[in-house]
Design an enzyme around this catalytic site. Structure first.
Site, short mmCIF file in Angstrom:
data_model
loop_
_atom_site.label_atom_id
_atom_site.label_comp_id
_atom_site.label_asym_id
_atom_site.label_seq_id
_atom_site.Cartn_x
_atom_site.Cartn_y
_atom_site.Cartn_z
N ARG B 55 -41.76 -135.43 -8.00
CA ARG B 55 -42.42 -136.16 -6.92
C ARG B 55 -43.49 -135.20 -6.38
NH1 ARG B 55 -37.87 -139.11 -3.87
NH2 ARG B 55 -36.36 -139.36 -5.45
N THR B 56 -43.11 -133.97 -6.35
CA THR B 56 -44.15 -133.28 -5.77
C THR B 56 -45.27 -133.10 -6.71
OG1 THR B 56 -42.48 -131.84 -4.83
CG2 THR B 56 -44.70 -130.62 -5.09
N LYS B 84 -42.17 -118.44 -24.94
CA LYS B 84 -42.51 -117.18 -25.92
C LYS B 84 -42.42 -116.06 -25.11
CE LYS B 84 -44.86 -120.71 -28.61
NZ LYS B 84 -46.45 -121.25 -28.52
N ARG B 105 -45.76 -124.26 -9.20
CA ARG B 105 -44.06 -124.48 -8.83
C ARG B 105 -43.52 -123.59 -9.72
NH1 ARG B 105 -41.01 -127.88 -5.28
NH2 ARG B 105 -38.98 -127.84 -6.11
N HIS B 133 -42.74 -123.74 0.63
CA HIS B 133 -43.22 -125.03 0.30
C HIS B 133 -44.22 -125.48 1.36
CE1 HIS B 133 -43.80 -128.68 -1.85
NE2 HIS B 133 -42.52 -129.27 -1.83
#
Ligand SMILES: [Zn+2]
Lengths: 150, 306
Positions: B55-56, B84, B105, B133
């Site tokens: 959603r974000t 990796k 994020r 956030h």
């Protein structure tokens, strides 16, 4: 009486008024190399503190960063710089407004534990000691700080 | 705005928040009149989602497209060189060559701050672990302002898990800049952390309670959050609490006519579906608010909107 317990030094640093029992911790965070002669006195009678520890480091003048490290665990300490058997400078240790290095963040999920980055803290309060991690914004109180000295 | 990145709501002064909300309002009007805008033409946004949050991510991507810009990025760390063993700092140093602004994020707290220190381009935090956030908080404020035409003077209740909820911590803090009365309504054990209450209690009036029914008639905004089952050691305890905080038509009987129910979404069952089509529900408009607010932030950081 003090002078009988720890002999005087020609050149170096005397850290006095360390709360009794914290002397070894101070030595630990100073991370002194094997080259220095170190004299330590523990549980010395003191008018100010009741009991105190004293450390004398021969041949080494502590820099500001080292002195500030001491402030975190021994805020009452005084640092005397000795030259030619005399006190050249008397300094009160002071907790800086920002602490870079010295302590790791207590938050196990903080990014500083996963990347090559120097931990950085803002000092929210000096007494009681309260720090805030620059990265994860978590706060640490004195008892937690002492457990996370680098 | 006086800074180049959007990392934490703690960096925002009231003037900064008001400025972002004003720009968002202006952009929303332009968007309605003209459709897609052209401010970010030729600019590229990189969305680096080291953990999934569809959603974000979609909201940021939509905002950038509507601003006329382009989007690149990845949606999970397992599909990139991060798997990796590449460091976050190296990823940022690489991606900054491809993009004019970065949205990140990351599951670790502080990751966005570190990314911003490393990057030459602006960085926006879209969630760093349990920490921040900030764009969610800004869109929450924007929604309130749109619904009521103002934030000052309102009675606002935050309901649910106030202990672990990152969203309500930031929102409470941001709301303390305004002349509001806050109600913290939480079950025992999930109350707002003391340090947050102490930090803002000298700025706003705070009422702490577990009694939702008593609070409902008094408030203009009911901000509902999810109570997560895994927070409770005893499932029976959870079921008891879960039922007591279900917002349905019966609970809303005593509400003011103008009450608005908000929720950061996704919901589980804390708001009944029967509320969706009533005058009370504001939570889907709240989702929309993410678009103009994120457009405003992107535009400001890119330097294409003053
Ligand atoms: Zn940290």
């Amino acid at each position: 009486m003090k002078e009988l317990k720890v002999s005087a030094i020609n050149k170096g640093t005397v850290i006095d008024h360390i709360p009794a029992g914290r002397g070894l911790k101070v030595l630990e965070i100073l991370n002194l190399s094997g080259d220095n002669t170190i004299l330590i006195a523990m549980n010395v009678r003191s008018g100010k503190l009741g009991r105190k520890d004293i450390i004398k480091v021969e041949g080494k003048i502590l820099n500001e960063e080292e002195v500030n490290k001491i402030a975190l665990i021994a805020p009452s300490a005084t640092v005397n710089i000795i030259e030619n058997w005399e006190v050249m400078e008397k300094r009160k240790v002071e907790i800086p407004d920002e602490i870079i290095g010295i302590i790791e963040c207590a938050n196990p999920n903080c990014i500083t534990h996963y990347e090559e980055v120097t931990p950085k803290f803002k000092v929210l309060s000096k007494k009681p000691l309260k720090l805030k991690c620059h990265y994860c914004e978590r706060t640490m109180e004195e008892d937690i700080v002492l457990k996370h000295l680098l | 705005m006086r800074f180049q990145d959007v990392i934490s709501i703690n960096d925002f002064r009231k003037e900064d928040i008001d400025y972002v909300l004003r720009v968002a309002e202006r952009l929303e009007e332009e968007l309605k009149k003209e459709g897609t805008l052209k401010y970010a033409k030729g600019k590229v946004l990189a969305t680096l989602f080291f953990e999934p949050s569809t959603r974000t991510r979609l909201s940021f991507e939509s905002a950038m497209h509507r601003l006329g810009g382009a989007v690149i990025g990845f949606a999970e760390a397992s599909s990139t060189s991060v798997k990796k063993g590449e460091s976050l700092m190296d990823t940022i140093r690489t991606v900054e060559n491809y993009a004019d602004v970065i949205v990140i994020r990351h599951p670790r707290e502080g990751a966005a701050r570190l990314a911003a220190e490393v990057a030459r381009v602006p960085v926006i935090n879209a969630g760093d672990g349990a920490n921040q956030h900030p764009t969610q908080t800004l869109l929450d404020l924007y929604t309130i302002k749109k619904e009521f035409g103002k934030i000052d003077g309102l009675d606002i209740a935050l309901l649910g898990d106030l202990k672990y909820g990152r969203t309500v911590h930031s929102l409470a803090k941001a709301l303390s800049y305004y002349n509001v009365r806050l109600y913290f309504v939480a079950p025992k054990g999930l109350e707002m952390p003391r340090h947050i209450v102490e930090e803002i209690s000298n700025k706003v009036e705070i009422v702490e309670t577990s009694d939702l029914e008593a609070v409902i008639p008094k408030v203009d905004v009911l901000y509902v959050t999810r109570i997560q089952k895994e927070r409770f050691p005893d499932p029976a305890e959870y079921n008891k609490i879960k039922g007591s905080y279900k917002v349905d038509l019966k609970v809303l009987e005593k509400a003011k006519d103008t009450l608005k129910v908000m929720h950061p979404l996704p919901r589980v069952d804390e708001i009944a579906y029967e509320v969706d089509n009533t005058k009370y529900s504001a939570y889907f408009r709240q989702v929309w608010s993410g678009i103009p607010v994120r457009m405003a932030l992107l535009g400001i950081l890119l330097g294409v909107i003053k």
